[in-house]
Motif scaffolding. Sequence first.
Motif, PDB file in Angstrom:
ATOM      1  N   PRO A   1       0.796  -1.235   0.000  1.00  0.00           N
ATOM      2  CA  PRO A   1       0.000   0.000   0.000  1.00  0.00           C
ATOM      3  C   PRO A   1       0.829   1.287   0.000  1.00  0.00           C
ATOM      4  CG  PRO A   1      -0.794  -1.540   1.671  1.00  0.00           C
ATOM      5  CD  PRO A   1       0.469  -2.109   1.117  1.00  0.00           C
ATOM      6  N   GLU A   2       1.954   1.289   0.724  1.00  0.00           N
ATOM      7  CA  GLU A   2       2.770   2.515   0.808  1.00  0.00           C
ATOM      8  C   GLU A   2       3.272   2.955  -0.562  1.00  0.00           C
ATOM      9  OE1 GLU A   2       4.246  -0.409   2.728  1.00  0.00           O
ATOM     10  OE2 GLU A   2       2.414  -0.020   3.844  1.00  0.00           O
ATOM     11  N   ARG A   3       3.482   1.994  -1.458  1.00  0.00           N
ATOM     12  CA  ARG A   3       3.988   2.309  -2.798  1.00  0.00           C
ATOM     13  C   ARG A   3       2.885   2.284  -3.855  1.00  0.00           C
ATOM     14  NH1 ARG A   3       9.580  -1.024  -3.570  1.00  0.00           N
ATOM     15  NH2 ARG A   3      10.813   0.068  -2.024  1.00  0.00           N
ATOM     16  N   GLY A   4       1.673   1.936  -3.434  1.00  0.00           N
ATOM     17  CA  GLY A   4       0.589   1.826  -4.398  1.00  0.00           C
ATOM     18  C   GLY A   4       0.834   0.721  -5.418  1.00  0.00           C
ATOM     19  N   MET A   5       1.535  -0.336  -4.992  1.00  0.00           N
ATOM     20  CA  MET A   5       1.939  -1.405  -5.905  1.00  0.00           C
ATOM     21  C   MET A   5       1.066  -2.642  -5.706  1.00  0.00           C
ATOM     22  SD  MET A   5       5.745  -3.005  -6.347  1.00  0.00           S
ATOM     23  CE  MET A   5       5.785  -4.152  -4.994  1.00  0.00           C
ATOM     24  N   LYS A   6       0.623  -3.213  -6.825  1.00  0.00           N
ATOM     25  CA  LYS A   6      -0.124  -4.471  -6.814  1.00  0.00           C
ATOM     26  C   LYS A   6       0.573  -5.445  -7.752  1.00  0.00           C
ATOM     27  CE  LYS A   6      -4.877  -2.967  -6.090  1.00  0.00           C
ATOM     28  NZ  LYS A   6      -6.251  -3.072  -6.588  1.00  0.00           N
ATOM     29  N   MET A   7       0.643  -6.699  -7.324  1.00  0.00           N
ATOM     30  CA  MET A   7       1.191  -7.762  -8.163  1.00  0.00           C
ATOM     31  C   MET A   7       0.214  -8.924  -8.141  1.00  0.00           C
ATOM     32  SD  MET A   7       5.192  -7.753  -6.985  1.00  0.00           S
ATOM     33  CE  MET A   7       5.698  -8.933  -8.207  1.00  0.00           C
ATOM     34  N   TRP A   8      -0.197  -9.377  -9.320  1.00  0.00           N
ATOM     35  CA  TRP A   8      -1.113 -10.504  -9.453  1.00  0.00           C
ATOM     36  C   TRP A   8      -0.357 -11.725  -9.928  1.00  0.00           C
ATOM     37  CZ3 TRP A   8      -6.290 -10.528  -8.229  1.00  0.00           C
ATOM     38  CH2 TRP A   8      -6.880  -9.292  -7.969  1.00  0.00           C
ATOM     39  N   PHE A   9      -0.759 -12.893  -9.416  1.00  0.00           N
ATOM     40  CA  PHE A   9      -0.172 -14.172  -9.812  1.00  0.00           C
ATOM     41  C   PHE A   9      -1.297 -15.168 -10.059  1.00  0.00           C
ATOM     42  CE2 PHE A   9       2.889 -12.004  -7.179  1.00  0.00           C
ATOM     43  CZ  PHE A   9       4.077 -12.167  -7.866  1.00  0.00           C
ATOM     44  N   THR A  10      -1.117 -16.032 -11.032  1.00  0.00           N
ATOM     45  CA  THR A  10      -2.093 -17.075 -11.301  1.00  0.00           C
ATOM     46  C   THR A  10      -1.364 -18.401 -11.462  1.00  0.00           C
ATOM     47  OG1 THR A  10      -4.005 -17.699 -12.643  1.00  0.00           O
ATOM     48  CG2 THR A  10      -2.098 -16.788 -13.828  1.00  0.00           C
TER      49      THR A  10
ATOM     50  N   ALA B   1       2.503 -17.813 -12.357  1.00  0.00           N
ATOM     51  CA  ALA B   1       2.853 -16.859 -13.406  1.00  0.00           C
ATOM     52  C   ALA B   1       2.325 -15.490 -13.006  1.00  0.00           C
ATOM     53  CB  ALA B   1       2.242 -17.285 -14.739  1.00  0.00           C
ATOM     54  N   MET B   2       3.025 -14.459 -13.423  1.00  0.00           N
ATOM     55  CA  MET B   2       2.528 -13.104 -13.205  1.00  0.00           C
ATOM     56  C   MET B   2       1.375 -12.881 -14.171  1.00  0.00           C
ATOM     57  SD  MET B   2       6.035 -11.011 -12.743  1.00  0.00           S
ATOM     58  CE  MET B   2       6.979 -11.213 -11.259  1.00  0.00           C
ATOM     59  N   CYS B   3       0.372 -12.139 -13.696  1.00  0.00           N
ATOM     60  CA  CYS B   3      -0.799 -11.900 -14.536  1.00  0.00           C
ATOM     61  C   CYS B   3      -1.375 -10.523 -14.229  1.00  0.00           C
ATOM     62  CB  CYS B   3      -1.845 -12.991 -14.316  1.00  0.00           C
ATOM     63  SG  CYS B   3      -2.616 -12.988 -12.672  1.00  0.00           S
TER      64      CYS B   3
ATOM     65  N   SER C   1       7.965  -7.564 -18.348  1.00  0.00           N
ATOM     66  CA  SER C   1       7.072  -6.402 -18.313  1.00  0.00           C
ATOM     67  C   SER C   1       6.764  -6.000 -16.873  1.00  0.00           C
ATOM     68  CB  SER C   1       5.770  -6.692 -19.074  1.00  0.00           C
ATOM     69  OG  SER C   1       4.954  -7.600 -18.351  1.00  0.00           O
ATOM     70  N   MET C   2       7.042  -6.907 -15.935  1.00  0.00           N
ATOM     71  CA  MET C   2       6.810  -6.630 -14.523  1.00  0.00           C
ATOM     72  C   MET C   2       8.108  -6.330 -13.773  1.00  0.00           C
ATOM     73  SD  MET C   2       3.556  -6.816 -14.307  1.00  0.00           S
ATOM     74  CE  MET C   2       3.341  -6.772 -12.539  1.00  0.00           C
ATOM     75  N   GLY C   3       9.190  -6.114 -14.522  1.00  0.00           N
ATOM     76  CA  GLY C   3      10.458  -5.724 -13.917  1.00  0.00           C
ATOM     77  C   GLY C   3      11.364  -6.865 -13.513  1.00  0.00           C
TER      78      GLY C   3
ATOM     79  N   PRO D   1      14.146  -9.920 -14.170  1.00  0.00           N
ATOM     80  CA  PRO D   1      15.319  -9.968 -15.054  1.00  0.00           C
ATOM     81  C   PRO D   1      15.057 -10.809 -16.309  1.00  0.00           C
ATOM     82  CG  PRO D   1      15.674 -11.292 -13.076  1.00  0.00           C
ATOM     83  CD  PRO D   1      14.374 -10.578 -12.893  1.00  0.00           C
ATOM     84  N   GLU D   2      15.786 -10.475 -17.361  1.00  0.00           N
ATOM     85  CA  GLU D   2      15.719 -11.236 -18.606  1.00  0.00           C
ATOM     86  C   GLU D   2      16.021 -12.701 -18.311  1.00  0.00           C
ATOM     87  OE1 GLU D   2      14.562 -11.396 -22.332  1.00  0.00           O
ATOM     88  OE2 GLU D   2      14.829  -9.462 -21.362  1.00  0.00           O
ATOM     89  N   GLY D   3      15.280 -13.584 -18.929  1.00  0.00           N
ATOM     90  CA  GLY D   3      15.496 -15.012 -18.729  1.00  0.00           C
ATOM     91  C   GLY D   3      14.600 -15.622 -17.665  1.00  0.00           C
ATOM     92  N   HIS D   4      13.904 -14.792 -16.883  1.00  0.00           N
ATOM     93  CA  HIS D   4      12.977 -15.338 -15.883  1.00  0.00           C
ATOM     94  C   HIS D   4      11.833 -16.007 -16.640  1.00  0.00           C
ATOM     95  CE1 HIS D   4       9.971 -15.562 -12.692  1.00  0.00           C
ATOM     96  NE2 HIS D   4      10.948 -15.354 -11.827  1.00  0.00           N
ATOM     97  N   PRO D   5      11.527 -17.257 -16.312  1.00  0.00           N
ATOM     98  CA  PRO D   5      10.485 -17.970 -17.070  1.00  0.00           C
ATOM     99  C   PRO D   5       9.094 -17.364 -16.872  1.00  0.00           C
ATOM    100  CG  PRO D   5      11.250 -19.297 -15.211  1.00  0.00           C
ATOM    101  CD  PRO D   5      12.114 -18.078 -15.255  1.00  0.00           C
ATOM    102  N   ASP D   6       8.258 -17.483 -17.908  1.00  0.00           N
ATOM    103  CA  ASP D   6       6.883 -16.984 -17.818  1.00  0.00           C
ATOM    104  C   ASP D   6       6.098 -17.748 -16.759  1.00  0.00           C
ATOM    105  OD1 ASP D   6       7.522 -15.290 -19.879  1.00  0.00           O
ATOM    106  OD2 ASP D   6       6.260 -16.261 -21.377  1.00  0.00           O
ATOM    107  N   ILE D   7       6.319 -19.058 -16.685  1.00  0.00           N
ATOM    108  CA  ILE D   7       5.595 -19.901 -15.740  1.00  0.00           C
ATOM    109  C   ILE D   7       6.612 -20.698 -14.927  1.00  0.00           C
ATOM    110  CG2 ILE D   7       3.943 -21.793 -15.460  1.00  0.00           C
ATOM    111  CD1 ILE D   7       2.670 -20.890 -18.111  1.00  0.00           C
ATOM    112  N   THR D   8       6.469 -20.636 -13.610  1.00  0.00           N
ATOM    113  CA  THR D   8       7.335 -21.395 -12.716  1.00  0.00           C
ATOM    114  C   THR D   8       6.482 -22.441 -12.006  1.00  0.00           C
ATOM    115  OG1 THR D   8       7.014 -19.825 -10.894  1.00  0.00           O
ATOM    116  CG2 THR D   8       8.894 -19.426 -12.384  1.00  0.00           C
ATOM    117  N   GLU D   9       7.122 -23.254 -11.177  1.00  0.00           N
ATOM    118  CA  GLU D   9       6.400 -24.289 -10.444  1.00  0.00           C
ATOM    119  C   GLU D   9       6.841 -24.275  -8.994  1.00  0.00           C
ATOM    120  OE1 GLU D   9       5.159 -28.592 -11.750  1.00  0.00           O
ATOM    121  OE2 GLU D   9       7.239 -28.643 -11.037  1.00  0.00           O
ATOM    122  N   VAL D  10       5.865 -24.360  -8.094  1.00  0.00           N
ATOM    123  CA  VAL D  10       6.132 -24.395  -6.652  1.00  0.00           C
ATOM    124  C   VAL D  10       5.776 -25.794  -6.152  1.00  0.00           C
ATOM    125  CG1 VAL D  10       5.522 -23.439  -4.399  1.00  0.00           C
ATOM    126  CG2 VAL D  10       5.680 -21.929  -6.401  1.00  0.00           C
TER     127      VAL D  10
END
Length: 162
Positions: free
Chosen positions: A62-71, A88-90, A101-103, A105-114
């Motif tokens: 909230p202090e930065r007005g930042m939202k990050m969505w993940f799916t 994945a970021m969405c 597009s979400m900042g 680094p280059e090479g970060h995969p579009d979809i990861t697995e936890v």
Amino acid sequence: MTDQAAWLRIIREFDAPIDVVWDMWTKPDLFKQWYGPMGMGVTSAEMDVVVGGTRKICMEMPERGMKMWFTGIYREIERPHRLVYTEAMCDESGTILSPQSMGMPEGHPDITEVIVELSKEGGMTRMTMVHVGVPEGSAGAGGWSQAFDKLATALAARAAQA
């Protein structure tokens, strides 16, 4: 990503029953209590915890007005021992965005697995979390470590109320 040595792996022990730790991962209201790095909170957690079910999470600072969505999609569910899901970021509608597009680094995969594995160790629960696609020593590693500190605090608060 096939280089297992590069995957983030965190092992933690929690002073809580395995079923309680499982619930913290799989019940939206409990998940919102701890997920995300310090300074960020989860404001939305939609979780259909069945194989093939989807998840959509919103973290906010909230202090930065930042939202990050993940799916993601749940791939394996073996209550209370194993949980595997993609991430994945969405955008708010669930459309996957490129990590760059979400900042990220280059090479970060579009979809990861936890991969989360839980086991009983005496009166404790041992958790091993592997985030496939996120390298050791990355900002993601620091975020997970902070989240697990928050998880330990949330578990301690639950135990104190019991």
